[in-house]
Design a protein around this motif. Structure first.
Motif, PDB file in Angstrom:
ATOM      1  N   VAL A 436     -19.905 -38.708   5.038  1.00 19.82           N
ATOM      2  CA  VAL A 436     -19.437 -39.307   6.288  1.00 19.82           C
ATOM      3  C   VAL A 436     -20.572 -40.091   6.931  1.00 19.82           C
ATOM      4  O   VAL A 436     -21.692 -39.582   7.075  1.00 19.82           O
ATOM      5  CB  VAL A 436     -18.914 -38.232   7.259  1.00 19.82           C
ATOM      6  CG1 VAL A 436     -18.473 -38.876   8.570  1.00 19.82           C
ATOM      7  CG2 VAL A 436     -17.757 -37.454   6.634  1.00 19.82           C
ATOM      8  N   GLU A 438     -21.642 -42.642  10.353  1.00 25.79           N
ATOM      9  CA  GLU A 438     -21.279 -42.914  11.741  1.00 25.79           C
ATOM     10  C   GLU A 438     -21.780 -44.292  12.154  1.00 25.79           C
ATOM     11  O   GLU A 438     -22.756 -44.809  11.611  1.00 25.79           O
ATOM     12  CB  GLU A 438     -21.883 -41.858  12.674  1.00 25.79           C
ATOM     13  CG  GLU A 438     -21.353 -40.442  12.449  1.00 25.79           C
ATOM     14  CD  GLU A 438     -21.959 -39.447  13.408  1.00 25.79           C
ATOM     15  OE1 GLU A 438     -22.839 -39.848  14.204  1.00 25.79           O
ATOM     16  OE2 GLU A 438     -21.559 -38.273  13.367  1.00 25.79           O
ATOM     17  N   GLY A 456     -16.727 -44.713  11.962  1.00 22.60           N
ATOM     18  CA  GLY A 456     -17.228 -43.923  10.862  1.00 22.60           C
ATOM     19  C   GLY A 456     -16.638 -44.385   9.536  1.00 22.60           C
ATOM     20  O   GLY A 456     -15.668 -45.144   9.492  1.00 22.60           O
TER      21      GLY A 456
END
Length: 501
Positions: A436, A438, A456
């Motif tokens: 992930v 951001e 994201g």
């Protein structure tokens, strides 16, 4: 590469569509507010023909200019617009990859084998003419009246009439009007707000906006030509992710196999395609803006009204008995999504040149043709799936807006959701295999993003885990033996056990 007849004009392409039973004429009146789009969408969803509306109406008044829609409503017609069948898309993709990273020939035979590519490059040299069909009729200054053009209002929540299939032509300040290689040709929305006024919706990262900034810094208006009803190669070239060194306008010559013809515009210092149906000439203000929108967009939502530059139209030129080319944008399926299916295949050789382990890639049309990518790879070492994710996000500008990348092994068909779901269910652990990011760049039309333009990204590694990626023995995939499959196929065929497909 081209194996279809040349289509130097939109009309030539429409004639081919008619000759191949891919054209339908609608003679009864159809309103250009909302209902024409409703008809178009219904026909597109059934992979139907090109539509020519011969009696468009506005407020019960019949407009004299026919409207053409659904030109690229099937992948076969998108490929045909490029001059090829679907079986030639991969070769064209290899040609585009070679344009980005050409390699020197390995001897005389290799050089001769590249002659078609050389010929195509030479075909991009533009030819200037003094007279052109697109200037058969000319309206300037006080005679300009955009209401004569049947510009549709597509959705109930739209702010007004919207031109959706223009090729917007600009050039940088200080350049030579005759140097078409410096031109930008982009497909941008154009909102009609008056008899001779429009709003140019070009995002800051697009070429038209960059050219506008060069003129604005000099305190001058930007010359602009809005080309309506260009030939299919020019339309698709304006949407292709071409290298920055390749002009969209002249690349159409490579697709058509002939030199593109241009004519000087009447009221602005620009060259315009000689064979187009209509050209709107004008000047974009360096300072004046107006709220553009809201309009229905490819996300399936209305985007909010935002300020964009205003242009004053100083001339409208067109053919005798011109055709107005239009489309709509909305939640897929729509023409941009169908074009995207073909462009995905065109881009695959370029991706493989940068990331050789890629075997196939799919950008699902239902995910706006760029928000989600499923990529299969030839996996050879630990961490390879993550390297591919990061490579895709950083390789081409359009992938900077891809919010999810799913990586699978090459035994998985990325276009088959059942295959992908099986890989996700059996080869991915959420605690280990998610990556992930951001605050990365994102299309500001993504309303799910916490901040406009920033969002994201998620990568999902659904590949078989090898070596240091796991401490467990991995299962063995079950497969029917080839000889058993052949026996079953023969028996089922002989006894007609297969049922009806």
């Amino acid at each position: 590469m081209r194996n279809l007849p040349p289509f130097p004009t939109l009309r030539a392409f429409l004639d081919w569509c008619a000759a191949t039973d891919q054209m339908a004429r609608v003679s009864e009146p159809v309103p250009i507010r909302h209902r024409m789009t409703a008809v178009h969408r219904r026909v597109l969803e059934s992979s139907g023909p090109v539509l020519r509306f011969d009696a468009p109406t506005d407020a019960q008044q019949t407009l004299g200019m026919p409207v053409v829609t659904n030109v690229f409503g099937t992948t076969d017609r998108v490929a045909a617009g490029l001059g090829i069948g679907m079986d030639g898309v991969d070769d064209l993709g290899a040609f585009l990859a070679a344009l980005r990273a050409p390699t020197p020939p390995e001897g005389l035979s290799d050089a001769l084998s590249r002659w078609p590519m050389l010929k195509a490059a030479l075909s991009t040299r533009p030819k200037t003419v003094s007279r052109a069909p697109v200037q058969d009729e000319v309206f300037e200054d006080a005679d300009v009246d955009l209401s004569r053009i049947p510009v549709q209002t597509h959705w109930p929540g739209d702010a007004g009439p919207l031109i959706t299939w223009p090729i917007v032509v600009t050039r940088p300040h200080g350049g030579d009007a005759a140097n078409l290689n410096a031109y930008n040709a982009g497909v941008y929305r154009v909102q009609v707000i008056g008899q001779n006024r429009v709003i140019m919706r070009w995002l800051q990262h697009r070429g038209g906006a960059a050219h506008h900034r060069t003129w604005a810094r000099a305190g001058k208006k930007t010359p602009v030509a809005i080309v309506l009803g260009a030939d299919p190669a020019s339309l698709l070239s304006a949407a292709l992710p071409l290298p920055e060194t390749v002009s969209e306008l002249t690349f159409a010559g490579a697709l058509n196999g002939s030199r593109p013809r241009f004519v000087p515009a009447r009221t602005v210092p620009l060259m315009v395609p000689a064979e187009a149906e209509i050209v709107l000439e004008g000047w974009v203000s360096p300072t004046e803006t107006a709220p553009e929108g809201p309009f229905g967009d490819h996300t399936g939502y209305y985007n909010k009204a935002e300020p964009f530059p205003v242009a004053e139209i100083t001339a409208v030129t067109h053919r005798r008995d011109p055709l107005y080319l239009s489309t709509y944008t909305g939640r897929p399926p729509d023409e941009p999504a169908i074009i995207g299916e073909v462009f995905n295949r065109l881009a695959l050789p370029t991706m493989r040149a940068q990331i050789p382990e890629i075997r196939d890639l799919w950008l699902p049309p239902a995910a706006c043709s760029y928000r989600i990518a499923v990529v299969s790879i030839d996996k050879r070492y630990p961490g390879q799936a993550r390297r591919v994710m990061m490579g895709l996000w950083g390789m081409l500008p359009q992938f900077s807006y891809t919010k999810m990348v799913i990586v699978v092994d090459d035994d998985i068909d990325p276009k088959n959701w059942d295959d992908v779901a099986w890989a996700l269910a059996t080869r991915m652990d959420p605690g280990r295999d998610l990556m992930v990011l951001e605050n990365s760049p994102m299309d500001y039309l993504d309303f799910a993003s916490p901040q406009p333009g920033l969002a994201g990204k998620m990568g999902i590694d659904a590949t078989t885990k090898i070596e240091s990626e796991t401490t467990r023995d991995w299962g063995t995939v079950m497969k029917t033996a080839p000889e058993d499959a052949a026996f079953a196929e023969d028996l089922v065929a002989r006894l007609r056990l297969g049922g009806t497909a």
